[in-house]
Motif scaffolding. Structure first.
Motif: not given
Length: 152
Positions: A102, A78-79, A27, A30, A23, A82
């Motif tokens: 990240l 999605y961002l 991130y 993306y 996951k 997270i």
């Protein structure tokens, strides 16, 4: 009499961490990429398209624009998911997750991070492990051990 606390499912930490890392790497993907298939075609393709009075026909540029907007909406959601989950972590846990997974430019290395934090290797891995489990729960990617069927 059964003890309700021993009947709770056990977490498979190794598999949970794998799922969480998937996951977190998604991130990063993306953040840094927009698939080329979403880019509009630059070279013309010639075809005979019958005239139509409906709005059903879209050019490839319009289709690409629609796909891109949808992709960006999904990416942004999605961002945000997270970000919200990471913000629930304690300060040191958040620092480790951000530095390790990240950052936009490069992945951090565990050794660098614990040295910059001024903590020992053992303490670092303890904090990181707790952070990963807490984050896995926040993102709902925890994996449970398979329970053995009890006979009797």
């Amino acid at each position: 009499m059964r003890n309700r606390y021993t009947d709770l499912p056990k977490i498979n930490e190794k598999e949970t961490k794998k799922e969480l890392e998937k996951k977190l790497f998604k991130y990063r993907d993306y953040l840094i990429s927009l698939p080329t298939y979403l880019m509009p075609k630059i070279t013309p393709s010639y075809s005979i398209t019958p005239p139509t009075n409906t709005n059903a026909f879209h050019s490839s540029t319009e289709d690409s624009a629609i796909e891109r907007i949808e992709y960006e909406r999904i990416r942004d959601e999605y961002l945000q998911e997270i970000h919200k989950a990471v913000n629930t972590l304690k300060d040191q846990e958040r620092h480790i997750i951000i530095e390790r997974y990240l950052k936009h430019d490069e992945l951090g290395y565990d050794r660098e991070i614990w040295m910059n934090m001024g903590v020992g290797k053992t303490k670092y891995y303890q904090i990181k492990g707790e952070a990963m489990l807490r984050l896995a729960f926040a993102l709902k990617v925890e994996v449970y051990q398979k329970s053995e069927a009890k006979t009797g």
